[in-house]
Write an enzyme that holds these catalytic residues in place. Structure first.
Site, mmCIF file in Angstrom:
data_model
loop_
_atom_site.group_PDB
_atom_site.id
_atom_site.type_symbol
_atom_site.label_atom_id
_atom_site.label_comp_id
_atom_site.label_asym_id
_atom_site.label_seq_id
_atom_site.Cartn_x
_atom_site.Cartn_y
_atom_site.Cartn_z
ATOM 1 N N THR A 31 44.238 46.264 39.295
ATOM 2 C CA THR A 31 44.072 46.587 40.621
ATOM 3 C C THR A 31 43.952 45.590 41.667
ATOM 4 O OG1 THR A 31 41.529 46.870 40.996
ATOM 5 C CG2 THR A 31 42.784 48.593 39.796
ATOM 6 N N GLY A 32 44.526 45.590 42.856
ATOM 7 C CA GLY A 32 44.412 44.545 43.884
ATOM 8 C C GLY A 32 45.571 43.616 43.314
ATOM 9 N N SER A 34 48.570 43.032 44.384
ATOM 10 C CA SER A 34 49.737 42.653 45.435
ATOM 11 C C SER A 34 49.060 41.363 46.124
ATOM 12 C CB SER A 34 49.543 43.654 46.602
ATOM 13 O OG SER A 34 48.405 43.811 47.194
ATOM 14 N N SER A 35 47.918 40.458 45.848
ATOM 15 C CA SER A 35 47.422 39.397 46.551
ATOM 16 C C SER A 35 46.443 38.518 46.002
ATOM 17 C CB SER A 35 46.985 39.878 47.986
ATOM 18 O OG SER A 35 46.012 38.950 48.721
ATOM 19 N N GLY A 36 46.233 37.549 46.156
ATOM 20 C CA GLY A 36 45.148 36.806 45.597
ATOM 21 C C GLY A 36 44.969 37.010 44.091
ATOM 22 N N ILE A 37 43.545 36.945 43.770
ATOM 23 C CA ILE A 37 43.269 36.882 42.511
ATOM 24 C C ILE A 37 43.837 38.036 41.641
ATOM 25 C CG2 ILE A 37 41.266 36.871 40.969
ATOM 26 C CD1 ILE A 37 39.532 36.411 43.729
ATOM 27 N N GLY A 38 43.979 39.016 42.038
ATOM 28 C CA GLY A 38 44.671 40.204 41.185
ATOM 29 C C GLY A 38 46.025 40.000 40.995
ATOM 30 N N SER A 161 31.217 39.199 42.726
ATOM 31 C CA SER A 161 30.973 38.355 43.630
ATOM 32 C C SER A 161 29.681 37.624 42.993
ATOM 33 C CB SER A 161 31.043 38.413 44.874
ATOM 34 O OG SER A 161 30.254 37.555 45.526
ATOM 35 N N TYR A 175 29.094 44.321 52.342
ATOM 36 C CA TYR A 175 29.869 43.959 51.126
ATOM 37 C C TYR A 175 28.967 43.552 49.934
ATOM 38 C CZ TYR A 175 32.801 40.467 48.487
ATOM 39 O OH TYR A 175 33.772 39.802 47.168
HETATM 40 N N1 LIG Z 1 37.916 35.399 47.613
HETATM 41 C C1 LIG Z 1 36.741 35.072 47.481
HETATM 42 O O1 LIG Z 1 36.021 34.233 47.894
HETATM 43 C C2 LIG Z 1 36.211 36.106 46.624
HETATM 44 C C3 LIG Z 1 34.833 35.550 45.883
HETATM 45 C C4 LIG Z 1 34.289 36.458 44.961
HETATM 46 C C5 LIG Z 1 34.742 37.771 44.637
HETATM 47 N N2 LIG Z 1 35.923 38.127 45.230
HETATM 48 C C6 LIG Z 1 36.444 39.330 44.759
HETATM 49 O O2 LIG Z 1 37.580 39.209 44.181
HETATM 50 C C7 LIG Z 1 38.756 40.543 44.355
HETATM 51 C C8 LIG Z 1 39.994 39.986 44.875
HETATM 52 O O3 LIG Z 1 39.705 39.437 46.057
HETATM 53 P P1 LIG Z 1 40.897 38.533 46.740
HETATM 54 O O4 LIG Z 1 39.824 37.188 47.310
HETATM 55 O O5 LIG Z 1 41.902 38.146 45.884
HETATM 56 O O6 LIG Z 1 41.386 39.304 48.016
HETATM 57 P P2 LIG Z 1 42.810 39.629 48.515
HETATM 58 O O7 LIG Z 1 43.861 38.640 48.543
HETATM 59 O O8 LIG Z 1 42.398 40.239 50.018
HETATM 60 O O9 LIG Z 1 43.271 40.956 47.596
HETATM 61 C C9 LIG Z 1 42.577 41.889 47.617
HETATM 62 C C10 LIG Z 1 43.560 43.229 46.835
HETATM 63 O O10 LIG Z 1 42.943 44.375 46.850
HETATM 64 C C11 LIG Z 1 43.900 45.342 47.350
HETATM 65 N N3 LIG Z 1 43.194 46.410 48.062
HETATM 66 C C12 LIG Z 1 42.591 46.292 49.129
HETATM 67 N N4 LIG Z 1 42.145 47.666 49.756
HETATM 68 C C13 LIG Z 1 42.664 48.374 48.820
HETATM 69 C C14 LIG Z 1 42.631 49.840 48.690
HETATM 70 N N5 LIG Z 1 42.168 50.605 49.670
HETATM 71 N N6 LIG Z 1 43.295 50.430 47.648
HETATM 72 C C15 LIG Z 1 43.893 49.680 46.727
HETATM 73 N N7 LIG Z 1 43.950 48.304 46.728
HETATM 74 C C16 LIG Z 1 43.326 47.785 47.685
HETATM 75 C C17 LIG Z 1 44.795 44.609 48.296
HETATM 76 O O11 LIG Z 1 46.042 45.332 48.214
HETATM 77 P P3 LIG Z 1 46.640 46.015 49.329
HETATM 78 O O12 LIG Z 1 46.234 45.596 50.674
HETATM 79 O O13 LIG Z 1 48.166 46.061 48.941
HETATM 80 O O14 LIG Z 1 46.066 47.422 48.971
HETATM 81 C C18 LIG Z 1 44.723 43.193 47.573
HETATM 82 O O15 LIG Z 1 45.901 43.439 46.368
HETATM 83 C C19 LIG Z 1 37.547 41.500 45.493
HETATM 84 O O16 LIG Z 1 37.295 42.188 44.484
HETATM 85 C C20 LIG Z 1 36.607 40.443 45.908
HETATM 86 O O17 LIG Z 1 35.502 40.925 46.424
HETATM 87 C C21 LIG Z 1 36.568 37.374 46.040
#
Ligand SMILES: NC(=O)c1ccc[n+]([C@@H]2O[C@H](COP(=O)([O-])OP(=O)(O)OC[C@H]3O[C@@H](n4cnc5c(N)ncnc54)[C@H](OP(=O)(O)O)[C@@H]3O)[C@@H](O)[C@H]2O)c1
Length: 281
Positions: A31-32, A34-38, A161, A175
């Protein structure tokens, strides 16, 4: 990898062959994606021969990632859905269950972060929105997929996180609350399904450079993992039967939070004040 990253990094699966041995030919939902870690995790899984199911809201982005995975010889399918919409979650879980009855793993990674003072956040329903995307939506999706996972055995990975494990930080309440709540819920579920062959693991990531962390100005100066490095950590539970993946320093921080919560809380409040002064300059 720089020394600071090496010190900050959680354990990870950096061996493509080990990942291939674990996932090749198996359906894995990210899940997720489309961007970033996913997205990085989906690409790594595709390259390792998994059948990757990509879920997020932006269908075109998912199609692009899937097309790229397929162009490199992998297999991928897209499942556009909004995790904040309970009806959409029910429908997508039913569709995935019907189309991939042999689903083996779910990497529950989609999430949203907001950093705002609590009263400002209340006016914009931060807590409601974050609980929907970080807790109730992913929980409903997993419950929809659970009968299939229990039938065959499988793995659920929560991309969480470090902030879900340490004391509350200023402006991060919605958060932290949503991430910590989901994590606790999932591990409670894990104790229920353990005997039925379903494994649950959480990956507590430090700062990662993605579109999520980009808006926070102060983070630009802190050491951070790349999305690829974070994905290597997120996929480790698919390769090894671990309950938790975290950077080495999280345990001492958790212990400090138990032994001296006031000290940590006042330290965080001071940091917040220093950052406010710095950003007003
Ligand atoms: N970046 C950090 O520093 C960090 C640190 C610790 C943990 N994390 C965790 O890592 C995970 C991924 O984060 P990321 O940093 O890769 O962020 P990101 O690049 O913003 O990616 C977030 C992903 O979640 C999807 N998403 C958001 N809202 C959604 C919804 N309502 N329904 C379905 N999909 C949804 C987005 O896709 P769409 O917009 O296409 O829906 C996107 O693919 C998160 O759970 C975050 O809490 C991140």
């Amino acid at each position: 990898m720089s020394l600071s990253r090496l010190l900050l990094s959680p354990p990870a699966c950096r061996d493509p062959e080990a990942l291939r041995a674990a996932v090749a030919g198996r359906p894995v939902l990210v899940t997720g994606a489309s961007s970033g870690i996913g997205e990085a995790a989906a690409r790594q899984l595709g390259a390792a021969g998994a059948e990757v199911l990509l879920l997020a809201r932006r269908a075109e982005r998912l199609e692009e990632v899937a097309a790229d995975i397929c162009a490199r010889g992998g297999r991928a399918h897209v499942y556009p859905a909004d995790l904040a919409d309970p009806e959409a979650v029910r429908a997508v879980a039913a569709r995935i269950g019907a189309e991939h009855p042999d689903l083996w793993a779910v990497v529950s990674n989609a999430g949203k972060s907001v950093r705002r003072p609590a009263l400002e956040g209340a006016a914009r329903d931060d807590l409601g929105r974050l609980l929907a995307v970080n807790f109730s939506g992913p929980a409903a999706l997993l419950l929809g997929l659970l009968p299939g996972l229990v039938r065959r055995g499988g793995v659920i990975v929560n991309v969480s996180s470090v902030s879900a494990r340490h004391v509350g930080a200023p402006r991060w309440g919605a958060y932290q609350g949503s991430k910590a709540g989901f994590d606790l819920w999932l591990h409670a579920l894990g104790t229920e399904v353990r005997g039925q062959g379903v494994r649950v693991a959480s990956v507590y990531l430090p700062l990662v450079q993605t579109p999520m962390s980009a808006p926070t100005r102060a983070y630009r100066f802190l050491p951070a993992l790349s999305a690829d490095e974070a994905a290597h950590a997120a996929l480790l539970p698919l390769v090894r039967p671990v309950l938790r993946v975290a950077p080495w320093w999280l345990r001492p921080v958790e212990v400090a939070g138990l032994l001296a919560p006031g000290l940590l809380a006042s330290g965080l409040a001071r940091l917040e004040e220093a950052e406010r002064r710095w950003s007003r300059r």
